[in-house]
Write a protein that holds these residues in place. Structure first.
Motif, PDB file in Angstrom:
ATOM      1  N   SER A   1       0.710  -1.214   0.031  1.00 13.45           N
ATOM      2  CA  SER A   1      -0.096   0.107   0.046  1.00 13.45           C
ATOM      3  C   SER A   1       0.858   1.129  -0.059  1.00 13.45           C
ATOM      4  CB  SER A   1      -0.982  -0.148   1.389  1.00 13.45           C
ATOM      5  OG  SER A   1      -0.195   0.019   2.394  1.00 13.45           O
TER       6      SER A   1
ATOM      7  N   GLY B   1      -5.856  -7.940   4.649  1.00 15.19           N
ATOM      8  CA  GLY B   1      -4.822  -6.961   4.608  1.00 15.19           C
ATOM      9  C   GLY B   1      -4.150  -6.620   5.842  1.00 15.19           C
TER      10      GLY B   1
ATOM     11  N   SER C   1      -5.098   1.307   4.282  1.00 12.92           N
ATOM     12  CA  SER C   1      -6.255   0.246   4.061  1.00 12.92           C
ATOM     13  C   SER C   1      -6.860   0.579   2.639  1.00 12.92           C
ATOM     14  CB  SER C   1      -7.213   0.372   5.147  1.00 12.92           C
ATOM     15  OG  SER C   1      -7.749   1.580   5.202  1.00 12.92           O
TER      16      SER C   1
ATOM     17  N   ILE D   1      -6.660  -2.133  -0.118  1.00  9.85           N
ATOM     18  CA  ILE D   1      -7.454  -3.221   0.131  1.00  9.85           C
ATOM     19  C   ILE D   1      -8.778  -3.032  -0.074  1.00  9.85           C
ATOM     20  CG2 ILE D   1      -7.898  -4.882   2.128  1.00  9.85           C
ATOM     21  CD1 ILE D   1      -4.917  -4.424   1.634  1.00  9.85           C
TER      22      ILE D   1
ATOM     23  N   THR E   1     -10.920  -5.086  -2.938  1.00  6.27           N
ATOM     24  CA  THR E   1     -12.175  -5.673  -2.675  1.00  6.27           C
ATOM     25  C   THR E   1     -13.400  -5.322  -3.582  1.00  6.27           C
ATOM     26  OG1 THR E   1     -11.225  -5.830  -0.512  1.00  6.27           O
ATOM     27  CG2 THR E   1     -13.808  -6.255  -0.684  1.00  6.27           C
TER      28      THR E   1
ATOM     29  N   ALA F   1     -13.508  -7.300   2.922  1.00  8.48           N
ATOM     30  CA  ALA F   1     -11.853  -7.197   3.503  1.00  8.48           C
ATOM     31  C   ALA F   1     -11.871  -7.196   5.000  1.00  8.48           C
ATOM     32  CB  ALA F   1     -11.536  -5.764   3.086  1.00  8.48           C
TER      33      ALA F   1
ATOM     34  N   PHE G   1      -3.656 -10.648   1.141  1.00  8.69           N
ATOM     35  CA  PHE G   1      -3.022  -9.461   0.123  1.00  8.69           C
ATOM     36  C   PHE G   1      -1.703  -9.168   0.755  1.00  8.69           C
ATOM     37  CE2 PHE G   1      -3.844  -5.482  -2.174  1.00  8.69           C
ATOM     38  CZ  PHE G   1      -2.724  -5.650  -3.289  1.00  8.69           C
TER      39      PHE G   1
END
Length: 268
Positions: A68, A138, A148, A151, A155, A169, A195
């Motif tokens: 991320s 995540g 986040s 993620i 999703t 998620a 992930f």
């Protein structure tokens, strides 16, 4: 001459954590795109603080093998490397031009890779998958809200693809916790896809232990309370990640061939 630096998190707790970094770096060396390819880590040697001393090229591309745009990629890596700022940024330092690229995990192909992991692991038919659930796991963090976002994006994309009937998620270090999400799902068949970049401490130990499912070394499937739960390998271990690293460098201006030529050279 241009150089590539691949940054991984690393771990003092599990030696497997750094394996994908070295594996993808070796594939890129086989492609012969960069005169130098170096690996460095936050939690292992060689460290980020010393990596520029190992590079001779004046034109350097730094690609974080992270999921991320969050705490590590926006704060820790720029600080440790002494960069001008988060990606995309250009820093003049030590007689070098250093281009900091976006993380691998935000690449648009990630949602397709997550679905591929889920389908390969569970082996469900189309109709079975439509009645099954998918949980994308995540890490998450309360230290940076951006962590986040990717993620939730993958999703939404995985849900829109319509492969699985229900996609959610769940996180390790923020809400909603993955255990809570798993408990709330009504499907009898559920696929869990971490992930994450590597098979490390979290994916091999903490996640399965916290969820009460088999560790990967034991089995990819757990039968529990009338449910069948599949636990997939992390997305970052796909060989194609090497191509995404090169694409990130190309986006920052590196002289990188197209995907077909890269695949032929590197075998990915």
């Amino acid at each position: 001459m241009q150089a590539l630096i691949i940054i991984g998190h690393g771990s003092h707790l599990n030696g497997d954590s750094s394996a994908p970094v070295y594996r993808h770096a070796e594939a890129i060396r086989r492609a012969g795109v960069f005169g130098e390819v170096r690996e460095c880590f936050w939690k292992e040697e060689p460290s980020m603080r010393e990596v520029f001393d190992l590079v001779e090229a004046d034109d350097v591309y730094v690609v974080p093998l992270f999921i991320s745009e969050g705490y590590f990629t926006e704060e820790v890596i720029p600080r440790e490397l002494g960069l001008a700022g988060p990606a995309p940024s250009v820093t003049a330092k030590l007689g070098k031009t250093i281009r900091y690229c976006g993380p691998v995990g935000t690449h648009p192909s990630m949602s397709a890779m997550i679905l591929r992991r889920a389908e390969e692991t569970a082996g469900l038919s189309h109709d079975e998958a439509r009645r099954a659930g998918l949980v994308i796991i995540g890490h998450g963090t309360e230290r940076n809200s951006n962590s986040s976002e990717v993620i939730y994006r993958v999703t939404r994309e995985a849900a829109a693809a319509g492969v699985f009937g229900h996609v959610r998620a769940g996180f390790l270090d923020q809400e909603p916790a993955v255990g809570q999400v798993l408990g709330e799902m009504e499907e009898r068949r559920i696929v869990l896809v971490p992930f994450f970049v590597a098979e490390g401490w979290h994916t091999q130990e903490t996640i399965p232990d916290d969820l009460g499912i088999n560790r990967p070394a034991v089995s990819a499937v757990t039968e529990r309370d009338g449910r069948t739960i599949w636990y997939a390998p992390p997305v970052g271990t796909f060989p194609e990640i090497a191509r995404i690293i090169l694409q990130r460098a190309r986006e920052a201006g590196a002289d990188v061939p197209d995907e077909v030529e890269i695949a032929e050279r590197a075998g990915v």
